[in-house]
Design an enzyme around this catalytic site. Structure first.
Site, mmCIF file in Angstrom:
data_model
loop_
_atom_site.group_PDB
_atom_site.id
_atom_site.type_symbol
_atom_site.label_atom_id
_atom_site.label_comp_id
_atom_site.label_asym_id
_atom_site.label_seq_id
_atom_site.Cartn_x
_atom_site.Cartn_y
_atom_site.Cartn_z
ATOM 1 N N ASP A 14 -9.670 -18.706 -10.699
ATOM 2 C CA ASP A 14 -11.072 -18.393 -10.226
ATOM 3 C C ASP A 14 -10.728 -16.698 -10.055
ATOM 4 O OD1 ASP A 14 -11.459 -20.883 -9.869
ATOM 5 O OD2 ASP A 14 -10.403 -21.040 -7.866
ATOM 6 N N GLU A 194 -21.215 -24.151 -10.436
ATOM 7 C CA GLU A 194 -20.506 -23.359 -9.331
ATOM 8 C C GLU A 194 -20.168 -21.997 -9.995
ATOM 9 O OE1 GLU A 194 -17.264 -26.079 -8.519
ATOM 10 O OE2 GLU A 194 -15.957 -25.177 -10.181
ATOM 11 N N ARG A 291 -3.877 -22.715 -14.850
ATOM 12 C CA ARG A 291 -5.337 -21.969 -15.119
ATOM 13 C C ARG A 291 -5.102 -20.246 -14.910
ATOM 14 N NH1 ARG A 291 -9.509 -24.766 -11.335
ATOM 15 N NH2 ARG A 291 -7.950 -24.190 -9.793
#
Length: 316
Positions: A14, A194, A291
């Site tokens: 993110d 999102e 990630r």
């Protein structure tokens, strides 16, 4: 064409990069989901080796005590703000994973790495439901808040909402829904819209967002609107019927998404996103730490639309 080492920063999901007064600031979800860290450098490349400064740690109890997700750093009217989502132990134990709400921190000192951060509390919207991934931007002389939230009357995990702001931690007026999961590629594993991010180019404002579960199905969609149109009228928004950035099996880049945008010193638009380089995830994908943050230049076609291309293969 500018390229960066890939991964750019490992084990940071993110990712959000702010370019402010000639310096670059980086903030992201850490694998432990327990703190907020900021890095600062004079260049994009410098962020890779910049020191991480922990500016806030989650408390042991209360509404912000678990799963600190998807922070963003913004500079608004001379002050610094971090927006993030969090939940608490009781909600996790009783109700399961998706009980996050949105929160804000404020720093009135000039330097966000050494300054004091104050908790401004929950940012409340029209529903008391799962909410996350807030961003903010100025458009048509107003400050807007853009986020993802579960609607009680719509099947699915989260939709995208837009609302004007009274101040950096309070909404003003009625939020409008800009998008909900409706295409097959938005509904794989979970029904998700999102991680919205805003990009302006010529006479259009674009919103990228992420869809589906956080495994190899994760991908990016796109909304756009004319700069002069009323953003609070959902009919003025257009939505791509196809994803704009997806898994590349050839390049072994899986689930690219939850992006932000920044710019090079020359003003070129940069896509900041995360992706994994394998699909063999053991257990819940959210607890897989790999990630990694990655960067890619955005190109623009002759119609003024962004072309995100294909996630490039690892170089490291």
């Amino acid at each position: 064409m500018q390229t960066w080492p890939n991964p750019f920063i490992e084990q940071r999901a993110d990712p959000y990069i702010l370019h402010h007064e000639g310096q670059y600031y980086f903030i992201a979800s850490v694998p432990q989901y327990d703190r907020l860290e900021i890095r600062r450098a004079d260049s994009l490349e410098g962020l890779r080796s910049a020191d991480e400064v922990v500016v806030w740690r989650k408390p042991d109890t209360g509404p912000m005590s678990e799963l600190i997700w998807a922070p963003e750093l913004h500079h608004i009217d001379g002050k610094w703000y971090i927006y993030f989502a969090a939940t608490h132990t009781q909600a996790l134990d009783k109700l399961g994973m998706f009980q996050h709400r949105m929160f804000a921190l404020e720093c009135t000192d000039p330097d966000p790495l050494t300054g004091k951060w104050q908790e401004k509390g929950q940012i409340k919207s029209q529903f008391d439901t799962f909410a996350l991934d807030a961003t903010t931007f100025v458009h048509q002389g107003k400050r807007w808040y853009l986020w993802a939230q579960k609607a009680p009357d719509i099947s699915g995990n989260s939709n995208l909402y837009l609302c004007e702001m009274e101040n950096p931690w309070t909404l003003k007026g009625e939020p409008v829904m800009l998008s909900k999961p409706e295409y097959d590629w938005e509904c794989r594993g979970f029904w998700v819209n999102e991680g919205p991010a805003v990009l302006v180019h010529n006479d259009r404002l674009f919103i990228s967002y992420s869809a589906s579960a956080t495994d190899e199905n994760y991908c990016m969609g796109l909304l756009w609107i004319d700069m002069t149109a009323d953003p609070q009228n959902p009919a003025n928004w257009q939505k791509s019927p196809r994803p704009v950035f997806t898994t590349s099996y050839e390049n072994r880049q899986y689930g690219p998404g939850h992006n932000s945008f920044t710019q090079t010193p020359d003003g070129e638009d940069v896509l900041v996103y995360h992706a994994r380089n394998y699909t063999e995830i053991e257990g819940d994908p959210l607890y897989d730490p790999n990630r990694h943050t990655r960067l890619k230049l955005v190109s623009w076609d002759k119609n003024g639309m962004p072309d995100f291309g294909i996630p490039p293969a690892d170089t490291l």
